[in-house]
Design a protein around this motif. Structure first.
Motif, PDB file in Angstrom:
ATOM      1  N   ILE A   2       1.237  -1.085  -0.059  1.00 34.16           N
ATOM      2  CA  ILE A   2      -0.502   0.248  -0.034  1.00 34.16           C
ATOM      3  C   ILE A   2       0.945   1.078  -0.317  1.00 34.16           C
ATOM      4  O   ILE A   2       2.107   1.420   0.724  1.00 34.16           O
ATOM      5  CB  ILE A   2      -1.255   0.432   0.939  1.00 34.16           C
ATOM      6  N   LEU A   3       0.568   2.012  -0.926  1.00 46.66           N
ATOM      7  CA  LEU A   3       1.308   3.517  -0.884  1.00 46.66           C
ATOM      8  C   LEU A   3       0.257   4.622  -0.122  1.00 46.66           C
ATOM      9  O   LEU A   3      -0.754   4.824  -0.440  1.00 46.66           O
ATOM     10  CB  LEU A   3       1.771   4.262  -2.496  1.00 46.66           C
ATOM     11  N   LEU A  53       5.524   9.979   0.834  1.00 44.48           N
ATOM     12  CA  LEU A  53       5.287   9.066   0.647  1.00 44.48           C
ATOM     13  C   LEU A  53       5.610   7.868   1.248  1.00 44.48           C
ATOM     14  O   LEU A  53       6.367   8.073   1.495  1.00 44.48           O
ATOM     15  CB  LEU A  53       5.771   8.413  -1.289  1.00 44.48           C
ATOM     16  N   LYS A  55       5.555   3.720   2.316  1.00 42.45           N
ATOM     17  CA  LYS A  55       5.285   2.007   1.600  1.00 42.45           C
ATOM     18  C   LYS A  55       4.323   1.687   3.049  1.00 42.45           C
ATOM     19  O   LYS A  55       5.814   0.884   3.258  1.00 42.45           O
ATOM     20  CB  LYS A  55       6.387   1.785   0.409  1.00 42.45           C
ATOM     21  N   HIS A  91      -4.377   6.783   0.530  1.00 39.46           N
ATOM     22  CA  HIS A  91      -4.069   5.027   0.507  1.00 39.46           C
ATOM     23  C   HIS A  91      -4.422   4.448  -1.263  1.00 39.46           C
ATOM     24  O   HIS A  91      -5.314   5.006  -1.607  1.00 39.46           O
ATOM     25  CB  HIS A  91      -4.509   4.056   1.469  1.00 39.46           C
ATOM     26  N   PHE A  92      -2.516   4.331  -1.552  1.00 43.15           N
ATOM     27  CA  PHE A  92      -3.462   3.597  -2.406  1.00 43.15           C
ATOM     28  C   PHE A  92      -2.995   2.550  -3.255  1.00 43.15           C
ATOM     29  O   PHE A  92      -1.952   2.121  -2.304  1.00 43.15           O
ATOM     30  CB  PHE A  92      -2.572   4.618  -3.516  1.00 43.15           C
ATOM     31  N   ASP A  93      -3.372   1.449  -4.284  1.00 42.20           N
ATOM     32  CA  ASP A  93      -2.755  -0.025  -4.233  1.00 42.20           C
ATOM     33  C   ASP A  93      -2.105   0.100  -5.889  1.00 42.20           C
ATOM     34  O   ASP A  93      -3.047   0.341  -6.921  1.00 42.20           O
ATOM     35  CB  ASP A  93      -4.268  -1.048  -4.139  1.00 42.20           C
ATOM     36  N   GLN A  94      -1.645  -0.425  -5.899  1.00 44.41           N
ATOM     37  CA  GLN A  94      -0.704   0.002  -7.456  1.00 44.41           C
ATOM     38  C   GLN A  94      -1.644  -1.586  -8.307  1.00 44.41           C
ATOM     39  O   GLN A  94      -2.328  -2.237  -8.004  1.00 44.41           O
ATOM     40  CB  GLN A  94       0.706  -1.030  -6.919  1.00 44.41           C
ATOM     41  N   ILE A  95      -1.881  -1.072  -9.456  1.00 45.36           N
ATOM     42  CA  ILE A  95      -2.669  -1.918 -10.445  1.00 45.36           C
ATOM     43  C   ILE A  95      -1.212  -2.558 -11.237  1.00 45.36           C
ATOM     44  O   ILE A  95       0.222  -1.278 -11.518  1.00 45.36           O
ATOM     45  CB  ILE A  95      -2.921  -0.646 -11.377  1.00 45.36           C
ATOM     46  N   ARG A  96      -1.188  -3.636 -11.342  1.00 45.98           N
ATOM     47  CA  ARG A  96      -0.254  -4.348 -12.154  1.00 45.98           C
ATOM     48  C   ARG A  96      -0.803  -4.268 -13.554  1.00 45.98           C
ATOM     49  O   ARG A  96      -1.566  -4.792 -14.052  1.00 45.98           O
ATOM     50  CB  ARG A  96      -0.099  -5.651 -11.221  1.00 45.98           C
TER      51      ARG A  96
END
Length: 97
Positions: A2-3, A53, A55, A91-96
């Protein structure tokens, strides 16, 4: 992973002190369970504006593990008086791809 992203606006005349104290506070956050890494970026266009930022392994490592800890109370004591307005944290979730 999570970022966490926080836009920080530091009060006028407090920039040098903020950067010095942030180095100290970095030791606190980097010792927390689930912490992966963090960086602080200074805005080129707007004086006193920073992007933090962080992680984390999970959202809860930040929202519960860190925010509900005694270490967070020290983090708050060191840093929160520098901000106006108080930062919004997202909060951000990385898109693969």
């Amino acid at each position: 992973m999570i970022l966490e992203a926080a836009m920080l606006q530091v009060k006028e005349g407090m920039i040098e002190e903020f950067e010095r104290v942030f180095r100290q506070a970095s030791e606190i956050i980097s010792s927390m369970k689930g912490y992966i890494s963090h960086e602080l970026q200074r805005c080129i266009e707007v004086e006193g504006k920073y992007l933090l930022l962080v992680k984390w392994e999970t959202l809860e490592d930040h929202t519960v593990g860190f925010r509900e800890s005694k270490e967070y109370q020290e983090w708050k004591k060191l840093l929160h008086h520098f901000y106006d307005p108080f930062p919004t944290v997202e909060h951000f979730d990385q898109i693969r791809l």
